[in-house]
Design a protein around this motif. Structure first.
Motif, PDB file in Angstrom:
ATOM      1  N   GLY A 218     -19.489 -23.426  30.698  1.00 46.33           N
ATOM      2  CA  GLY A 218     -20.288 -24.212  29.782  1.00 46.33           C
ATOM      3  C   GLY A 218     -20.551 -23.448  28.506  1.00 46.33           C
ATOM      4  O   GLY A 218     -19.876 -22.448  28.211  1.00 46.33           O
ATOM      5  N   LEU A 219     -21.522 -23.912  27.729  1.00 44.64           N
ATOM      6  CA  LEU A 219     -21.927 -23.246  26.503  1.00 44.64           C
ATOM      7  C   LEU A 219     -23.285 -22.584  26.697  1.00 44.64           C
ATOM      8  O   LEU A 219     -24.154 -23.119  27.394  1.00 44.64           O
ATOM      9  CB  LEU A 219     -22.036 -24.254  25.349  1.00 44.64           C
ATOM     10  N   SER A 220     -23.485 -21.424  26.061  1.00 47.81           N
ATOM     11  CA  SER A 220     -24.790 -20.778  26.011  1.00 47.81           C
ATOM     12  C   SER A 220     -25.356 -20.991  24.616  1.00 47.81           C
ATOM     13  O   SER A 220     -24.727 -20.618  23.621  1.00 47.81           O
ATOM     14  CB  SER A 220     -24.679 -19.285  26.321  1.00 47.81           C
ATOM     15  N   LEU A 244     -30.381 -23.593  43.060  1.00 52.11           N
ATOM     16  CA  LEU A 244     -28.973 -23.235  42.873  1.00 52.11           C
ATOM     17  C   LEU A 244     -28.906 -21.861  42.234  1.00 52.11           C
ATOM     18  O   LEU A 244     -29.249 -21.679  41.060  1.00 52.11           O
ATOM     19  CB  LEU A 244     -28.269 -24.278  41.998  1.00 52.11           C
ATOM     20  N   ARG A 245     -28.474 -20.883  43.007  1.00 51.79           N
ATOM     21  CA  ARG A 245     -28.480 -19.500  42.563  1.00 51.79           C
ATOM     22  C   ARG A 245     -27.644 -19.314  41.291  1.00 51.79           C
ATOM     23  O   ARG A 245     -26.545 -19.825  41.179  1.00 51.79           O
ATOM     24  CB  ARG A 245     -27.928 -18.597  43.669  1.00 51.79           C
ATOM     25  N   GLY A 246     -28.221 -18.566  40.337  1.00 52.89           N
ATOM     26  CA  GLY A 246     -27.525 -18.284  39.094  1.00 52.89           C
ATOM     27  C   GLY A 246     -27.866 -19.245  37.966  1.00 52.89           C
ATOM     28  O   GLY A 246     -27.500 -19.003  36.814  1.00 52.89           O
ATOM     29  N   TYR A 247     -28.578 -20.322  38.283  1.00 59.31           N
ATOM     30  CA  TYR A 247     -28.909 -21.322  37.277  1.00 59.31           C
ATOM     31  C   TYR A 247     -30.392 -21.344  36.917  1.00 59.31           C
ATOM     32  O   TYR A 247     -30.775 -21.999  35.953  1.00 59.31           O
ATOM     33  CB  TYR A 247     -28.491 -22.717  37.750  1.00 59.31           C
ATOM     34  N   ALA A 262     -25.470 -30.393  33.125  1.00 59.04           N
ATOM     35  CA  ALA A 262     -26.382 -29.431  33.736  1.00 59.04           C
ATOM     36  C   ALA A 262     -27.062 -28.618  32.650  1.00 59.04           C
ATOM     37  O   ALA A 262     -26.425 -28.217  31.664  1.00 59.04           O
ATOM     38  CB  ALA A 262     -25.615 -28.508  34.693  1.00 59.04           C
ATOM     39  N   TYR A 263     -28.370 -28.365  32.822  1.00 64.77           N
ATOM     40  CA  TYR A 263     -29.197 -27.659  31.847  1.00 64.77           C
ATOM     41  C   TYR A 263     -29.920 -26.545  32.603  1.00 64.77           C
ATOM     42  O   TYR A 263     -30.831 -26.819  33.397  1.00 64.77           O
ATOM     43  CB  TYR A 263     -30.208 -28.610  31.209  1.00 64.77           C
ATOM     44  N   ALA A 264     -29.539 -25.287  32.358  1.00 63.32           N
ATOM     45  CA  ALA A 264     -30.001 -24.186  33.210  1.00 63.32           C
ATOM     46  C   ALA A 264     -30.869 -23.188  32.450  1.00 63.32           C
ATOM     47  O   ALA A 264     -30.866 -23.129  31.223  1.00 63.32           O
ATOM     48  CB  ALA A 264     -28.798 -23.471  33.820  1.00 63.32           C
ATOM     49  N   ASP A 290     -33.682 -16.763  35.889  1.00 65.48           N
ATOM     50  CA  ASP A 290     -32.396 -16.305  36.439  1.00 65.48           C
ATOM     51  C   ASP A 290     -31.425 -15.897  35.334  1.00 65.48           C
ATOM     52  O   ASP A 290     -30.206 -16.064  35.452  1.00 65.48           O
ATOM     53  CB  ASP A 290     -31.772 -17.379  37.325  1.00 65.48           C
ATOM     54  N   SER A 291     -31.951 -15.370  34.234  1.00 67.50           N
ATOM     55  CA  SER A 291     -31.150 -14.904  33.114  1.00 67.50           C
ATOM     56  C   SER A 291     -31.851 -13.710  32.477  1.00 67.50           C
ATOM     57  O   SER A 291     -33.061 -13.541  32.635  1.00 67.50           O
ATOM     58  CB  SER A 291     -30.975 -16.019  32.075  1.00 67.50           C
ATOM     59  N   ASP A 292     -31.095 -12.877  31.771  1.00 71.84           N
ATOM     60  CA  ASP A 292     -31.693 -11.696  31.147  1.00 71.84           C
ATOM     61  C   ASP A 292     -32.127 -11.964  29.708  1.00 71.84           C
ATOM     62  O   ASP A 292     -32.535 -11.044  29.010  1.00 71.84           O
ATOM     63  CB  ASP A 292     -30.718 -10.514  31.199  1.00 71.84           C
TER      64      ASP A 292
END
Length: 316
Positions: A218-220, A244-247, A262-264, A290-292
């Motif tokens: 996807g896009l960040s 959902l792990r990682g999202y 999906a929007y994480a 779940d992100s740095d």
């Protein structure tokens, strides 16, 4: 004298072998007349443990009258549910780490529909190798959309790149999110052509990481904590949670039978499952779950397959 008894003793010695032969003959006759008893057989192969697959249920080896195992399943091992459909169109084989939510995302379906289509008593328990139906019963699994999409140009900028007129952008997004969308209550959310979806960008920040079919899928999109995350098109919420792990905190929208988005990594979710949403509606707030770093990870999936959102989103 004592020497006189020696010849007599010598003459008796040959009689001993004859006595032994008589005893052996008697034993043989007794064995022949007694019931035959089989000696235990030693299995030099050691104990036969049932062959088990991940999550499989071992069964008895060679049970009389048992149903033959499907092709590729060891004899005596109970086949996993749906094993006879492995590899067929419209079916999905569960992999390690899968959950029903992930299977829904990978196949472009509502995970609750998958539960109904597969008559699952406990959706929290699925087994590696289990085969799930991922199309509605009676639907043609080969009827897939084949229409292409036109690529759009997307500029990828470093995460620390300055955001031009960020204040103005924030105002316009907030007002757009709060403005009611003038659409008829029915039909407008489901286009006649599943590829004909009126897309918009889900956030106003710069794209800091482009599409990668293997890793990002996807896009960040950059932003700051609390920035609005908008529905990219009309649809229905099929998942809102952090399972959902990682999202991280994730929202999944189903737009029609073809597309999911999906929007994480949100810090807050503003919608609930089964809720209908409109294009441009604020559905979450950007965050770093779940992100740095703070960003929105945005995916578009066509029939479950990740595609580059830049091919569908309008040019900026």
């Amino acid at each position: 004298m004592a020497s006189i008894s020696t010849p007599a003793a010598t003459r008796r010695r040959p009689a001993r072998p004859r006595s032994i032969a008589i005893v052996l003959a008697a034993l043989v006759l007794a064995a022949c007349s007694s019931p035959k008893i089989k000696a235990p057989v030693e299995d030099r192969g050691g104990p036969r443990a049932p062959v088990a697959t991940a999550g499989g249920t071992p069964g008895a080896q060679g049970t009389p009258g048992a149903t033959p195992a499907p092709l590729g399943v060891p004899e005596g091992v109970k086949p996993l549910p749906g094993a006879e459909n492995a590899g067929k169109p419209g079916f999905y084989t569960v992999k390690p780490g899968d959950t029903m939510i992930r299977v829904g995302l990978e196949t472009g379906q509502n995970w609750k529909d998958l539960i109904k289509w597969n008559n699952l008593d406990n959706p929290n328990v699925i087994e590696v190798g289990q085969v799930l139906r991922v199309v509605p019963p009676g639907a043609d699994p080969n009827a897939v959309a084949t229409r292409g999409v036109t690529a759009a140009k997307v500029d990828v900028k470093p995460l620390d790149a300055p955001r031009a007129a960020s204040g103005a952008s924030g105002v316009s997004v907030a007002s757009a999110a709060s403005t009611p969308v003038a659409l008829p209550p029915a039909a407008a959310a489901t286009p006649r052509d599943d590829d004909d979806v009126n897309w918009q960008w889900p956030a106003t920040g710069a794209v800091v990481a482009g599409f990668d079919d293997v890793r990002s899928k996807g896009l960040s999109i950059s932003g700051k904590a609390g920035d609005p995350v908008l529905a990219a098109a009309d649809g229905r919420v099929v998942y809102a949670g952090s399972g959902l792990r990682g999202y991280g905190n994730l929202v999944i929208l189903k737009h029609n039978s073809t597309f999911l988005t999906a929007y994480a990594h949100n810090q807050a979710l503003l919608v609930k499952e089964d809720q209908t949403v409109r294009r441009g509606q604020k559905i979450a707030e950007m965050g770093s779950s779940d992100s740095d770093r703070v960003l929105l990870h945005f995916e578009i999936r066509k029939l479950g397959r990740p595609i580059d959102p830049a091919k569908l989103l309008p040019p900026r």
